[in-house]
Structures are given as C-alpha cells and as structure tokens.
Design an enzyme around this catalytic site. Structure first.
Site, PDB file in Angstrom:
ATOM      1  CB  CYS A  52     -19.444   9.897   0.632  1.00 47.48           C
ATOM      2  SG  CYS A  52     -19.186   8.732   1.991  1.00 47.48           S
ATOM      3  CB  CYS A  55     -15.386   8.937   0.030  1.00 48.14           C
ATOM      4  SG  CYS A  55     -16.633   7.811  -0.661  1.00 48.14           S
ATOM      5  CB  ALA A  61     -19.941  16.931   9.810  1.00 46.13           C
ATOM      6  CG  ASN A  77     -19.659   9.525  15.729  1.00 50.73           C
ATOM      7  OD1 ASN A  77     -20.074  10.603  15.321  1.00 50.73           O
ATOM      8  ND2 ASN A  77     -20.348   8.404  15.600  1.00 50.73           N
ATOM      9  CG  HIS A 140     -19.783   5.645  -1.705  1.00 45.94           C
ATOM     10  ND1 HIS A 140     -19.932   6.254  -0.473  1.00 45.94           N
ATOM     11  CD2 HIS A 140     -20.983   5.786  -2.338  1.00 45.94           C
ATOM     12  CE1 HIS A 140     -21.150   6.752  -0.362  1.00 45.94           C
ATOM     13  NE2 HIS A 140     -21.810   6.481  -1.482  1.00 45.94           N
ATOM     14  CG  ASN A 181     -26.903   0.663  13.292  1.00 45.32           C
ATOM     15  OD1 ASN A 181     -27.213  -0.398  13.824  1.00 45.32           O
ATOM     16  ND2 ASN A 181     -26.767   1.787  13.970  1.00 45.32           N
ATOM     17  CB  SER A 189     -27.371   9.017   8.162  1.00 51.54           C
ATOM     18  OG  SER A 189     -26.093   9.017   8.775  1.00 51.54           O
ATOM     19  CG  HIS A 192     -18.147   4.799   2.715  1.00 46.47           C
ATOM     20  ND1 HIS A 192     -17.498   5.322   1.616  1.00 46.47           N
ATOM     21  CD2 HIS A 192     -17.223   4.036   3.352  1.00 46.47           C
ATOM     22  CE1 HIS A 192     -16.247   4.908   1.601  1.00 46.47           C
ATOM     23  NE2 HIS A 192     -16.052   4.117   2.644  1.00 46.47           N
ATOM     24  CG  HIS A 194     -19.989   3.564   8.401  1.00 45.97           C
ATOM     25  ND1 HIS A 194     -20.983   3.719   7.442  1.00 45.97           N
ATOM     26  CD2 HIS A 194     -20.499   4.102   9.542  1.00 45.97           C
ATOM     27  CE1 HIS A 194     -22.016   4.334   7.961  1.00 45.97           C
ATOM     28  NE2 HIS A 194     -21.761   4.582   9.243  1.00 45.97           N
ATOM     29  CD  GLN A 196     -22.025   4.665  14.744  1.00 48.63           C
ATOM     30  OE1 GLN A 196     -21.874   5.451  15.679  1.00 48.63           O
ATOM     31  NE2 GLN A 196     -23.190   4.532  14.111  1.00 48.63           N
ATOM     32  CD  GLU A 210     -25.316 -11.392  25.530  1.00 45.05           C
ATOM     33  OE1 GLU A 210     -26.099 -11.410  24.569  1.00 45.05           O
ATOM     34  OE2 GLU A 210     -24.077 -11.330  25.391  1.00 45.05           O
ATOM     35  CG  HIS A 316     -22.925  -8.812  23.086  1.00 43.95           C
ATOM     36  ND1 HIS A 316     -24.219  -9.180  23.395  1.00 43.95           N
ATOM     37  CD2 HIS A 316     -22.972  -7.469  22.844  1.00 43.95           C
ATOM     38  CE1 HIS A 316     -25.001  -8.119  23.336  1.00 43.95           C
ATOM     39  NE2 HIS A 316     -24.275  -7.083  23.000  1.00 43.95           N
ATOM     40  CG  HIS A 335     -26.400 -10.848  19.505  1.00 39.66           C
ATOM     41  ND1 HIS A 335     -27.200 -11.920  19.835  1.00 39.66           N
ATOM     42  CD2 HIS A 335     -25.638 -10.584  20.593  1.00 39.66           C
ATOM     43  CE1 HIS A 335     -26.936 -12.294  21.083  1.00 39.66           C
ATOM     44  NE2 HIS A 335     -25.992 -11.508  21.557  1.00 39.66           N
ATOM     45  CE  LYS A 348     -41.699  -9.518  15.050  1.00 40.58           C
ATOM     46  NZ  LYS A 348     -42.907 -10.259  15.389  1.00 40.58           N
ATOM     47  CB  VAL A 351     -46.664  -3.076  17.030  1.00 43.90           C
ATOM     48  CG1 VAL A 351     -45.725  -2.224  16.205  1.00 43.90           C
ATOM     49  CG2 VAL A 351     -47.163  -4.255  16.188  1.00 43.90           C
ATOM     50  CD  GLN A 360     -46.160 -13.257  17.106  1.00 42.82           C
ATOM     51  OE1 GLN A 360     -45.965 -12.149  16.631  1.00 42.82           O
ATOM     52  NE2 GLN A 360     -46.541 -14.292  16.390  1.00 42.82           N
TER      53      GLN A 360
END
Length: 390
Positions: A52, A55, A61, A77, A140, A181, A189, A192, A194, A196, A210, A316, A335, A348, A351, A360
């Site tokens: 990872c 870790c 990378a 990043n 992790h 995320n 991806s 671990h 985290h 951003q 807003e 926000h 949010h 959900k 579409v 909807q």
C-alpha cells in the site's frame, strides 16, 4: 378524492441551496425487485500492507517514502488534478484577435476553435491549484466507522490545520475542498483510510451555488438571517421526521430535498463559517462533537446493509479568500452522498429521466431517516466473528 399522501403520491421538492428540484416517487418502492442481494461483506484487511502506497514507511508512486507516521499524515498528491506551476491563461482581447488573424495565428482553446472576447459559447478559464492526500490513520484495516472518537478528532484537527495553512500561505487560492471517497463503488483505488484536499484559485460550482443561495436568502429575509441556520431550527422543531442524530454542536439529518436514497447532511447548530471558526470555540468541544457525529453516521451506514458502506463526503465552508458577504454568510456543513439503494449490491444510478429531466428518488427522505435512526451505533463487525476472531 383522497387526501394527498407524501408517502405514496408523487411530488417535487425544492433544494434552496442549489435552486434545483428533485422528483419523489414513493409508490415505486412497492415495485418488485429481482436484482442480486448478498449477505454481509466481511472483508479482512491487514493492519499494515507492504504493497500500500499510503501505509507508514512505504514507497509511493513518485519514489518518495512515507514517514513512519503514527497519527494523521498529509502529503501532496502524486497525481494532482490541478497544478500551481502552470502558465496563466490570458483571454484574448479584440485587438489581439485582429493581430492574430492578420498573422494567421489563433488563440486556440484546445478544440481547434478560436475563443472570442465575451464569448457565450466557447469560454475558457485557467485553473491553478494544489491537491493533497490526508491519511486518517496509520492502520490499513480501519474506516472512520471503526475508528474511535478521539482518532476521528485528530482527522478534524488535521483538516483544520491544513485549511488554515492554505489560507495563510496561499493568498491566490480561494477555495479548499476537503472530501473523502470511500469504497470502490465511489472510485476509491486504495482502501487505506484517507481523504483529499483540492485547493483552487476559483470557487468550484457546487459551493459557489450555495454561496449565491446564502446571499439571495439574506437579501430576501434580512442580513441577520442565514439559510441553513433557519433550516436547522425548522428541522430540530420536528426531529422525528428527518433528523438521524444530534449532539450539542451538530445535527445529522436527511435533507428535505435529498437526491440519493440515504444522503445526509451534517450541519453546525450555531452559525460557524469554516473549520477555523469551529476550532476557536469552547476549547475544542465543537471539534470533538463533529468527530463524534461523523463516527456515528459512518457506523450507522455500515450497519444499514452490514457492509463497508461506500460514499462521497465533503465539507462546504467559507472560501479562504473572498468578499466580506461570502465570508460572513457561509455556513459550515458536510454532505454525504452514498450510492446504495436496497442492499449492499443494489445501487442508485442517475439515468434516463434523471439525466434528461431532473433527479428522482423512490424512498422519501423521512423513510430514509427512520431507517438510519433504527441502525445501531455498535459496529456490526464487533458482533460477528471474522476469520475466527471476534
């Protein structure tokens, strides 16, 4: 004719934050569903993963090694979406266009078309900025739902330090978007824990909408009024409808205008404009309350379908730099946008009509809030044996 039933009859709900509408079709929950539904997802990850790149001590990378951090850890990043070192984009003037045309040279906007001054069809803005990764824990194998309140408080404090640092040291950056995320369903991806932080010289579209809504609300109702302060008061007057939980400083609720089935907002009860406003109050009590409510909603999410519940979560708040009205009228809130609908595997999707008409939902916000209220705050993994361990 029978009286209108919000739990059975179609209706639209207005979102005053974005000045948009959502169609509610609660009767559609009665339709049969033949999609796949699975049992608990009992993923077992190691405390430390040598492969990872998040870790402690591991190589990332770009070839750099993480320190052997023991709490939270922030770093730039390695694949940033925005850069600080790109040249400034200068919109062409009429005189420049004429000169370029005479010299058979054009200001190309990237599509092979020349951008015109005050162009309503082909508009370009350069965007500079920075992106950072915030590791929540050296472990992790945990998520925010499985961390302690004190551990989550360290994350809140790191968000605050990072926001303060950007605000003080980068006067050209106007907005700091902090988000997480969680889960492969949300494009994450790396499992671990985290989040951003994307920092841009322009205010992104959603928070900008807003801020406009806050300003318009004050213009209509008075400069001493706040859209979300008023909204929180209305919701707390009837907590049995959409409020999921609350503590002294924050309330977590399913918004009246929610689009996603189990979408929630976390709002400060008093008028806090940003994380710094929060940090300066009552010796960190409000930071602790924010950590408390974040851990609790993450736990309830996991217990809803007994899985590691995916979501996108973001803060926000006021811009780091802006006009006085924006800095004063902004109201700190978070949010949560989770994609799951009926089970751990039924999602959900926006579409058809939702892409071409308007969003909807089938489950009403009141029904979703009740289901979340019914969930335990004791994490389901603590009550099950996983790989022979309790």
């Amino acid at each position: 004719m029978a009286a209108f039933d919000f739990n059975n009859d179609s209706h639209r709900r207005y979102n005053p934050l974005t000045k948009s509408w959502v169609l509610c079709s609660p009767h559609r929950t009665q339709r049969p569903w033949q999609g796949q539904q699975e049992g608990p997802q009992l993923e077992k990850r190691p405390t430390y993963d040598e492969t990872c790149y998040l870790c402690p001590g591991n190589q990332r990378a770009n070839g750099e090694h993480n320190p052997k951090y023991t709490s939270t850890f922030v770093f730039p990043n390695d694949y940033a979406a925005v850069k600080s070192d790109q040249p400034e984009y200068i919109k062409p003037s009429r005189q420049q266009q004429q000169h370029n045309t005479n010299d058979s040279q054009q200001q190309d906007n990237g599509d092979g078309l020349e951008e015109e001054e005050d162009d309503d069809l082909f508009c370009v803005d350069g965007v500079r900025g920075e992106c950072h990764v915030i590791c929540f824990s050296p472990r992790h194998d945990v998520t925010m739902a499985e961390m302690t309140k004190d551990e989550v408080k360290l994350v809140v404090q790191e968000w605050t330090r990072s926001y303060k640092s950007i605000k003080q040291e980068r006067p050209w950056i106007r907005y700091v978007q902090i988000f997480e995320n969680k889960g492969a369903a949300m494009g994450c991806s790396n499992p671990h824990p985290h989040g951003q932080m994307w920092c841009t010289e322009s205010v992104p579209q959603e928070p900008q909408q807003e801020l406009v809504a806050f300003h318009d609300y004050q213009t209509k109702h008075g400069q001493d009024r706040c859209l979300l302060c008023d909204y929180v008061k209305r919701e707390l007057a009837q907590p049995e409808k959409r409020v999921v939980m609350q503590n002294d400083s924050f309330v977590c609720l399913v918004p009246f205008w929610a689009v996603w089935p189990f979408e929630v907002m976390v709002l400060s009860k008093r008028h806090c404009t940003d994380l710094l406003d929060l940090a300066g109050a009552d010796n960190g009590k409000e930071q602790e309350d924010l950590a408390d409510i974040l851990r609790r909603i993450a736990c309830r999410y996991d217990n809803l379908f007994e899985c590691s519940f995916p979501y996108s979560m973001g803060i926000h708040q006021a811009p780091t730099h802006g006009d006085a009205d924006q800095l004063k009228s902004a109201h700190l809130h978070l949010h949560f946008y989770p994609p799951l609908l009926r089970s751990a595997t039924v999602r959900k999707f926006l579409v058809g009509f939702e892409l071409l008409g308007e969003p909807q939902r089938d489950l009403t916000p009141e029904q979703a809030a009740q289901r979340l209220r019914d969930c335990s705050e004791t994490h389901y993994k603590k009550t099950l044996k996983i790989n022979g361990a309790s």
